[in-house]
Design an enzyme around this catalytic site. Structure first.
Site, mmCIF file in Angstrom:
data_model
loop_
_atom_site.group_PDB
_atom_site.id
_atom_site.type_symbol
_atom_site.label_atom_id
_atom_site.label_comp_id
_atom_site.label_asym_id
_atom_site.label_seq_id
_atom_site.Cartn_x
_atom_site.Cartn_y
_atom_site.Cartn_z
ATOM 1 N N ASN A 17 0.874 -1.171 0.000
ATOM 2 C CA ASN A 17 0.000 0.000 0.000
ATOM 3 C C ASN A 17 0.913 1.224 0.000
ATOM 4 O O ASN A 17 1.463 1.597 1.033
ATOM 5 C CB ASN A 17 -0.890 -0.035 1.248
ATOM 6 N N ARG A 99 -2.633 -2.184 -3.345
ATOM 7 C CA ARG A 99 -3.842 -1.380 -3.155
ATOM 8 C C ARG A 99 -3.774 -0.196 -4.115
ATOM 9 O O ARG A 99 -2.790 0.541 -4.136
ATOM 10 C CB ARG A 99 -3.910 -0.867 -1.720
ATOM 11 N N HIS A 188 -12.711 2.734 0.296
ATOM 12 C CA HIS A 188 -12.616 1.776 1.414
ATOM 13 C C HIS A 188 -13.355 0.487 1.056
ATOM 14 O O HIS A 188 -13.787 -0.255 1.942
ATOM 15 C CB HIS A 188 -13.261 2.312 2.713
ATOM 16 N N ARG A 249 -10.418 15.510 7.094
ATOM 17 C CA ARG A 249 -11.240 15.885 5.930
ATOM 18 C C ARG A 249 -12.620 16.378 6.367
ATOM 19 O O ARG A 249 -13.176 15.870 7.341
ATOM 20 C CB ARG A 249 -11.450 14.690 4.999
ATOM 21 N N GLU A 392 -7.647 -5.272 5.724
ATOM 22 C CA GLU A 392 -7.576 -4.998 4.287
ATOM 23 C C GLU A 392 -6.449 -5.794 3.631
ATOM 24 O O GLU A 392 -6.573 -6.217 2.486
ATOM 25 C CB GLU A 392 -7.390 -3.498 4.054
#
Ligand code: AMP
Length: 407
Positions: A17, A99, A188, A249, A392
């Site tokens: 990732n 990813r 996600h 965010r 993940e």
């Protein structure tokens, strides 16, 4: 000191990732779920402070080392692995699973990366300018090190590719939206997919029979409504900015605010982008984006932290209500990721006073800390409220291995 050679099961997957200045990696057997090595290279390309946190063979270490670029980082990781007795090139890896944040309109399934795929990921990079370019750099760097191991792209948007049109479409001039590939993509997805399957397993029910709301609450945060294994809505949109309040965010915001900031504040698009992505959310409201700090400050009576906490919860409950109505019947509400897995007060407050909807948290169950999936609702609660730790890396490894095996 070099450790004795470690036998890696054939078919293990190296999961990568790559962020703009970081590279997370894990070497894992997707079948047994054994993790051989795990780590994070940070501050890649920065003049000072770069380091690798690395764990293998039960040994945990942090190495301060210059990392001028991602190629240097992966080369150093390979060197650390050799010291641990793990020889990547001789390990019979099934795949490297990368990813990739944005799959655009093109990628809706795990995809073996060849030159054409790489070019397409590059073409859609403007959709995710903060994420796709570093993902590509990671692909390049690892492919140079392991040219004979298939590289597979696992796209964060893929799970939501078939969102119903009503949920995926912005009410924007249709021609403009078409021209610029503007739709709600969702992110996600790997986590929402893994967690929702795991939740159905935990409940002992067929995935296709369960209606659930998954709340992925980490530094980034998103919610999804999943009907019988198919997502029908999700809170992130064209970019990961939309939806829930996040660490840094904004989440949902009136689009007109950008006009005010540009016309009156004289801010450029890049400045507004930075403001929305890096200086907003919990951090913008309180100065902290770590939920542990927020909770401590709330307990200590800090007003800015309390406001941040309540704005966060307000938005979360807003989505929860919307998804309950969209789904009609809700079997499970599932919390995951750093905040969802660890912050019991957030779970309790998010679902407070919903008994009339069949949602009731058991405070003792909610207080339990565990890495295992668990139920935190009372036995009387008709909606099962679960905590299911996300993984993940495991999901990426499984999907990458399945593609290479032709499944
Ligand atoms: P993630 O992005 O899933 O790694 O989640 C990271 C976030 O989880 C951190 O920024 C923290 O705010 C939050 N977190 C981790 N541990 C705890 C905890 N014990 N209590 C509250 N929040 C936590």
């Amino acid at each position: 000191m070099t450790a004795p050679k470690v036998d890696i099961a054939p078919g293990a997957v190296l999961v990568i990732n790559a962020g703009s200045s970081s590279l997370k990696y894990q070497l894992i057997d997707p079948h047994t779920e054994q993790v051989y090595a795990d780590g994070l290279a940070e501050r890649i390309g920065e003049p000072t402070g770069s380091a690798i946190t690395h764990e293998a063979n039960g040994r945990n270490r942090r190495i301060d080392v210059a990392l001028p670029d991602h190629a240097a980082a992966i080369a150093k990781v390979a060197e650390l692995l050799r010291e641990d007795g793990i020889f990547l090139r001789e390990s019979g890896l099934a795949a490297v699973g990368h990813r990739v944040v944005h799959g655009g309109r093109t990628f809706h399934a795990p995809t073996v990366i060849d030159d054409e795929v790489r070019a397409e990921i590059e073409r859609i990079a403007p959709l995710a300018p903060l994420h796709n370019p570093p993902n590509l750099v990671g692909i390049q760097a690892v492919s140079a090190l392991l040219p004979d191991v298939p590289a597979v792209g696992i796209f964060d948007t893929a799970f939501f590719h078939d969102l119903p049109a009503d949920a995926a479409t912005y009410a924007l001039d249709a021609e403009v939206a078409q021209k610029y590939a503007i739709r709600r993509y969702g992110f996600h997805g790997t986590s929402h997919q893994y967690v929702s399957r795991r939740a159905a397993e935990f409940l002992g029910r067929d995935y296709g029979d369960v209606n659930q709301i998954v709340l992925h609450l980490g530094n980034g945060a998103s919610a999804s409504a999943i009907r019988g294994g198919r997502p029908i809505d999700t809170s992130m949109g064209m970019t990961p900015l939309e939806g829930l309040v996040m660490g840094t965010r904004t989440g949902d915001i009136d689009p007109g605010i950008a006009f005010q900031l540009a016309r009156v504040g004289g801010m450029s698009i890049d400045e507004i982008d930075h403001l929305y992505n890096k200086r907003s959310g919990l951090k913008g409201l309180s100065g902290d984006n770590d939920f542990r700090a927020i909770l401590e400050r709330v307990d200590a009576g800090d007003e800015a932290a309390a406001l941040a906490y309540h704005v966060y919860l307000h938005r979360l409950r807003h989505y929860l209500g919307a998804y309950m109505i969209e789904l009609g019947r809700v079997d499970a509400i599932v919390f995951t990721a750093g905040v969802g897995e660890n912050a019991a007060p957030v779970r309790a407050d998010a679902l407070a006073h919903l008994e009339m909807y069949g949602i009731e948290i058991d405070p003792d169950r909610n207080a339990v800390r565990s890495p295992e999936p668990r139920r935190i609702s009372t036995d009387a609660s008709s909606v099962a409220v679960l905590v299911v730790p996300t993984n993940e890396e495991l999901e990426i490894a499984r999907q990458a291995a399945a593609v290479v095996a032709g499944a």
